[in-house]
Design an enzyme around this catalytic site. Structure first.
Site, PDB file in Angstrom:
ATOM      1  CB  SER A 242      -0.878  -0.043   1.258  1.00 48.39           C
ATOM      2  OG  SER A 242      -1.680   1.107   1.355  1.00 48.39           O
TER       3      SER A 242
ATOM      4  CE  LYS B 261      -4.746  -0.008   0.089  1.00 48.98           C
ATOM      5  NZ  LYS B 261      -5.461  -0.820   1.095  1.00 48.98           N
TER       6      LYS B 261
ATOM      7  CE  LYS C  17      -4.213   3.524   2.066  1.00 44.31           C
ATOM      8  NZ  LYS C  17      -5.507   3.035   2.587  1.00 44.31           N
TER       9      LYS C  17
ATOM     10  CG  ASP D 213      -7.883   2.173   0.204  1.00 46.84           C
ATOM     11  OD1 ASP D 213      -9.060   2.608   0.239  1.00 46.84           O
ATOM     12  OD2 ASP D 213      -7.324   1.628   1.181  1.00 46.84           O
TER      13      ASP D 213
ATOM     14  CD  GLU E  67      -8.930  -0.954   0.116  1.00 45.31           C
ATOM     15  OE1 GLU E  67      -7.930  -1.096  -0.613  1.00 45.31           O
ATOM     16  OE2 GLU E  67      -8.887  -1.098   1.347  1.00 45.31           O
TER      17      GLU E  67
ATOM     18  CG  ASP F 229     -10.985  -1.183   4.213  1.00 46.31           C
ATOM     19  OD1 ASP F 229     -11.372  -1.682   5.277  1.00 46.31           O
ATOM     20  OD2 ASP F 229      -9.862  -0.625   4.122  1.00 46.31           O
TER      21      ASP F 229
ATOM     22  CE  LYS G 187      -7.813  -2.519   6.050  1.00 43.55           C
ATOM     23  NZ  LYS G 187      -8.033  -1.058   6.155  1.00 43.55           N
TER      24      LYS G 187
ATOM     25  N   GLY H 115      -4.544  -4.610   5.561  1.00 48.56           N
ATOM     26  CA  GLY H 115      -3.566  -4.424   6.629  1.00 48.56           C
ATOM     27  C   GLY H 115      -3.844  -3.147   7.382  1.00 48.56           C
TER      28      GLY H 115
END
Ligand code: OSB
Ligand code: MG
Length: 368
Positions: A135, A161, A163, A189, A214, A239, A263, A291
């Site tokens: 991430s 991934k 952000k 995400d 996400e 998520d 998660k 995570g």
């Protein structure tokens, strides 16, 4: 299993670099560990609640408080417990899933250690190595981002991934695709940073062949996600919105997600996480393991979970050095783009005493 005592450790772990998301920037991980002692074994749990309540309503001091006042006393009062009995035992306390998850994880660890069985075997894992995604936080500039991604790809991470947030979405994605090509497994995400009115903007990500987007919308906006999923080509993954097997089933039935990020902390523990895995599998919905900047303790358990059969996408299960120069346990090291699933009893790892002493800020002990 009879529980003799429970100790709550507040630890502060410096991060190798600040981690920025649409919710804010983290400079250090403030974690809460549960150390549970039985006559037969010791068990460790890790609470993933953050320093502030930006990702979920839970935060670390709140989690410690509810554990001390309500959850640990309920567990100690029960006399003997088994891991599957923990959630029903704590059901009188609403919510506080991250706090409950940490306690259940410690019970599960102690129970599995007692029986000489690994977390992976206990959860039903089918792999001994899991692929690692990473991430990548929001950066100050695209060149800085490209350097970071180049570094992770060199190390062997098999999925990136990014952000994203308004103002940091299409351009960074385009830059990563242009520089590293179409073969890189890439996803984004948003951590709830958009609204349904942004659907046409988010559709501009369609040409980049992302694995998923996400949690673009608010955690309670399940219908919004269903509508968005009809308006963009990128698969929608949830998520924050998925807090239980029931909410996962509802989201799937509404068409709000094609993929689920699991998660364990967010959903109240590894046993509920496994139920979500099962619900998704029954509906043909792939899952991956998210995570929360876990130390080696939570990382060990996540790696075991990620070895279940419907975890068909690489998870945010990166090596220890993605976040920490010195991990709390023996470090998880990237090998062939992934991590080995611990095979020893329970988590298969434990805090290194000198590191634990170094990072511990306070300890609270409770006895039955
Ligand atoms: O949304 O997945 C998220 C970290 C803190 C809060 C929310 C999220 C994250 C991450 C971390 O993306 C990923 C990791 O631990 O590797
Ligand atoms: Mg997320």
């Amino acid at each position: 299993m009879r529980i003799e005592r429970v100790a709550l450790y507040r630890v502060a772990m410096p991060l190798v670099s600040p981690f920025r998301t649409s919710l804010g920037t983290e400079y250090e991980r403030s974690a809460l560990l549960v150390r549970l002692t039985t006559p037969e074994a010791e068990g460790w749990g890790e609470c993933v609640a953050g320093a502030d309540a930006s990702y979920s309503s839970e935060y670390v001091e709140g989690a410690e408080d509810v554990l001390r006042r309500h959850l640990v006393p309920a567990l100690l009062a029960a006399g003997t417990v088994t891991a599957p009995a923990v959630a029903p035992l704590l059901a009188g306390v609403k919510g506080h899933r991250m706090a409950k998850a940490a306690l259940e994880m410690a019970v599960l660890d102690a129970e599995l250690r007692t029986h000489g069985m690994s977390f992976a075997a206990g959860l039903g894992a089918v792999a001994d190595h899991v692929p690692s995604g990473v991430s990548v936080g929001i950066m100050d500039s695209v060149p800085e981002l490209l350097d970071a991604v180049a570094g992770y790809l060199d190390q062997g991470y098999v999925r990136i991934k990014l952000k994203i947030e308004p103002g940091w979405d299409v351009e960074p994605v385009r830059a990563v695709r242009e520089r590293f090509g179409d073969d890189v497994l890439l996803q984004v995400d948003a951590n709830t940073a958009y609204a349904l009115r942004d659907a046409r903007h988010l559709a501009r990500l369609d040409p980049f062949d992302l694995l998923l987007i996400e949690q673009p919308l608010d955690e309670e906006d399940v219908r919004g996600h269903a509508e968005l999923a009809r308006r963009i080509r990128t698969p929608v993954c949830l998520d924050e919105s998925v807090v239980s097997a029931r909410s996962a089933a509802d989201a799937i039935a509404l068409g709000a997600c094609q993929i689920v990020n699991i998660k364990p902390g967010r959903v109240g523990g590894y046993l509920e996480a496994r139920r979500i895995h099962d619900v998704c599998a029954a509906n043909g919905v792939p899952v991956w393991c998210g995570g929360m900047l876990e130390t080696g303790l939570g990382r060990a358990a996540n790696v075991a979970l990620a070895a279940l059969p419907n975890f068909t996408l690489p998870g945010d299960v990166s090596a220890s050095d993605r976040f920490y120069t010195t991990d709390l346990t023996e470090p998880f090291v990237l090998r062939d783009g992934g991590l080995d699933v611990p095979a020893g009893p329970g988590l298969g790892v434990a805090p290194l005493p000198d590191v634990l002493a170094e990072v511990t800020r306070s300890v609270a002990e409770l006895r039955g």
